[in-house]
Design an enzyme around this catalytic site. Structure first.
Site, PDB file in Angstrom:
ATOM      1  CG  ASN A  44      43.835  66.883  16.251  1.00  0.00           C
ATOM      2  OD1 ASN A  44      44.130  66.817  17.591  1.00  0.00           O
ATOM      3  ND2 ASN A  44      43.474  67.824  15.615  1.00  0.00           N
ATOM      4  CD1 TRP A  45      43.776  60.613  18.501  1.00  0.00           C
ATOM      5  CD2 TRP A  45      44.545  60.142  20.731  1.00  0.00           C
ATOM      6  NE1 TRP A  45      44.638  59.213  18.747  1.00  0.00           N
ATOM      7  CE2 TRP A  45      44.920  58.944  20.039  1.00  0.00           C
ATOM      8  CE3 TRP A  45      44.575  60.208  22.166  1.00  0.00           C
ATOM      9  CZ2 TRP A  45      45.450  57.681  20.611  1.00  0.00           C
ATOM     10  CZ3 TRP A  45      45.510  58.704  22.825  1.00  0.00           C
ATOM     11  CH2 TRP A  45      45.871  57.788  22.208  1.00  0.00           C
ATOM     12  CE  LYS A  46      39.583  67.160  15.265  1.00  0.00           C
ATOM     13  NZ  LYS A  46      38.516  67.664  14.691  1.00  0.00           N
ATOM     14  CG  HIS A  57      43.490  72.149  14.008  1.00  0.00           C
ATOM     15  ND1 HIS A  57      41.924  72.280  14.013  1.00  0.00           N
ATOM     16  CD2 HIS A  57      43.603  70.719  13.614  1.00  0.00           C
ATOM     17  CE1 HIS A  57      41.482  71.071  13.811  1.00  0.00           C
ATOM     18  NE2 HIS A  57      42.248  70.330  13.236  1.00  0.00           N
ATOM     19  CD  GLU A 110      38.620  71.346  15.402  1.00  0.00           C
ATOM     20  OE1 GLU A 110      39.398  70.758  16.278  1.00  0.00           O
ATOM     21  OE2 GLU A 110      38.012  70.470  14.613  1.00  0.00           O
ATOM     22  CD  GLU A 141      43.568  69.369   9.307  1.00  0.00           C
ATOM     23  OE1 GLU A 141      43.659  68.085   9.401  1.00  0.00           O
ATOM     24  OE2 GLU A 141      43.422  70.061  10.178  1.00  0.00           O
ATOM     25  N   GLY A 160      35.538  67.170  10.384  1.00  0.00           N
ATOM     26  CA  GLY A 160      34.735  66.706  11.243  1.00  0.00           C
ATOM     27  C   GLY A 160      33.381  66.374  10.596  1.00  0.00           C
ATOM     28  CB  SER A 192      36.054  63.915   6.400  1.00  0.00           C
ATOM     29  OG  SER A 192      35.178  64.989   7.368  1.00  0.00           O
ATOM     30  N   GLY A 230      41.568  63.142  12.134  1.00  0.00           N
ATOM     31  CA  GLY A 230      40.849  63.609  13.487  1.00  0.00           C
ATOM     32  C   GLY A 230      39.940  62.524  14.087  1.00  0.00           C
ATOM     33  N   GLY A 231      38.758  62.401  13.712  1.00  0.00           N
ATOM     34  CA  GLY A 231      37.948  61.549  14.352  1.00  0.00           C
ATOM     35  C   GLY A 231      38.489  59.987  14.309  1.00  0.00           C
TER      36      GLY A 231
HETATM   37  C1  PEP Z   1      41.671  67.337  12.264  1.00  0.00           C
HETATM   38  O1  PEP Z   1      41.212  67.508  13.515  1.00  0.00           O
HETATM   39  O2  PEP Z   1      42.656  67.836  11.894  1.00  0.00           O
HETATM   40  C2  PEP Z   1      40.764  66.501  11.140  1.00  0.00           C
HETATM   41  C3  PEP Z   1      41.271  66.732  10.031  1.00  0.00           C
HETATM   42  O3  PEP Z   1      39.644  66.202  11.772  1.00  0.00           O
HETATM   43  P1  PEP Z   1      38.568  65.055  10.829  1.00  0.00           P
HETATM   44  O4  PEP Z   1      39.391  63.977  10.398  1.00  0.00           O
HETATM   45  O5  PEP Z   1      37.717  64.616  12.056  1.00  0.00           O
HETATM   46  O6  PEP Z   1      37.763  65.873  10.010  1.00  0.00           O
END
Ligand code: PEP
Length: 262
Positions: free
Chosen positions: A9-11, A94, A96, A168, A174, A214, A235-236
């Site tokens: 997930n590049w957000k 998600h 967010e 999640e 994040g 994470s 994500g990141g």
């Molecule tokens: C996500 O955006 O779904 C996620 C899990 O982010 P991160 O890996 O950065 O925690």
């Protein structure tokens, strides 16, 4: 046997100018038999990523959201039919979006139905807040999310449409603070019990459940060592080719061990 999936997930990162190169680099460095790879860039980068991956039809492209209506006066929104040809997967619910756009389970259920109607594979995200976990309510919260987000969705239709669930925990997204493999696995069991309780029958055991929060190349092994966990939503780290190479390489080892690579 359930599919092994690593989805990135590049957000709100990358632009149409640089997304294609990044996608191609990641695709080249993550070829592992038995691992389904999905890259979810921002809407405006979908075409660039699709085109960059045209020669690597092994990597799927996903959107990060979809509207719950088909057309209409919804300024700035993107509907499921609009995504057809650009993406084959879509992230729904998600945390967010639950946080920033006020999405609730009823709305998420409508989005999942639209995604399935359009032939898009939904990745349904669920997870508790830190306060819920500390209060011992994590299972209850996730159970409610699963039942609410999948209310009125026929289990056979969801299974045929390739629905995947991502656990999640919100406090792990994040933050650099991941859940333990044991806790994530326990929640995966809760998710499958919720599906079973909602009448999914055999579909409960067949639905892939990913962990997200994470995830890095250093900790992915802890999750994939758990037989109940079928991959990760990243994500990141999904923006870093070295990290993705490590994550998918580890997933490849598990895919071989689980007999998925043949
Ligand atoms: C996500 O955006 O779904 C996620 C899990 O982010 P991160 O890996 O950065 O925690």
């Amino acid at each position: 046997m359930r599919e092994m999936v690593i989805a990135g997930n590049w957000k709100m990162h990358t632009t149409p100018t640089d997304a294609g190169d990044l996608a191609r680099t990641i695709a080249t460095r993550t070829r592992e038999p038995g691992v389904t790879r999905v890259i979810c860039p921002p809407f405006v980068c979908l075409a660039a990523v699709r085109d960059a991956l045209a020669d690597d039809d092994d990597v799927a492209v996903g959107a990060q959201n979809v509207h719950h209506e088909l057309t209409g006066a919804f300024t700035g929104e993107i509907s499921a039919p609009m995504l057809v040809g650009l993406a084959t997967w879509v992230i729904v619910g998600h945390s967010e979006r639950r946080r920033d756009a006020g999405e609730d389970d009823a709305l998420i259920a409508k989005k999942i139905a639209r995604a399935l109607d359009a032939g898009l594979r939904p990745i349904l995200c669920v997870g508790e807040q830190l306060a819920d976990r500390e209060a011992g309510r994590a299972n209850e919260i996730v159970d409610t999310q699963i039942r609410g987000s999948l209310a009125d969705i026929d289990p056979g239709r969801a299974r045929d449409g390739g629905l995947v669930i991502a656990y999640e925990p919100v406090w792990a997204i994040g933050t650099g603070r991941n859940a333990s493999g044991i806790d994530a696995s326990a929640m995966t069991d809760t998710i499958r019990a919720s599906l079973d309780g909602a009448g999914w029958g055999v579909g409960a055991a067949q639905t892939p459940v990913l962990y997200g929060g994470s995830v890095t190349s250093a900790n992915i092994g802890e999750f994939l060592a758990e037989p109940a966990i079928d991959g990760a939503l990243v994500g990141g780290a999904s923006l870093k080719p070295d990290e993705m190479a490590g994550i998918v390489a580890r997933a490849g080892i598990t895919a071989r061990a689980r007999g998925l690579a043949g």
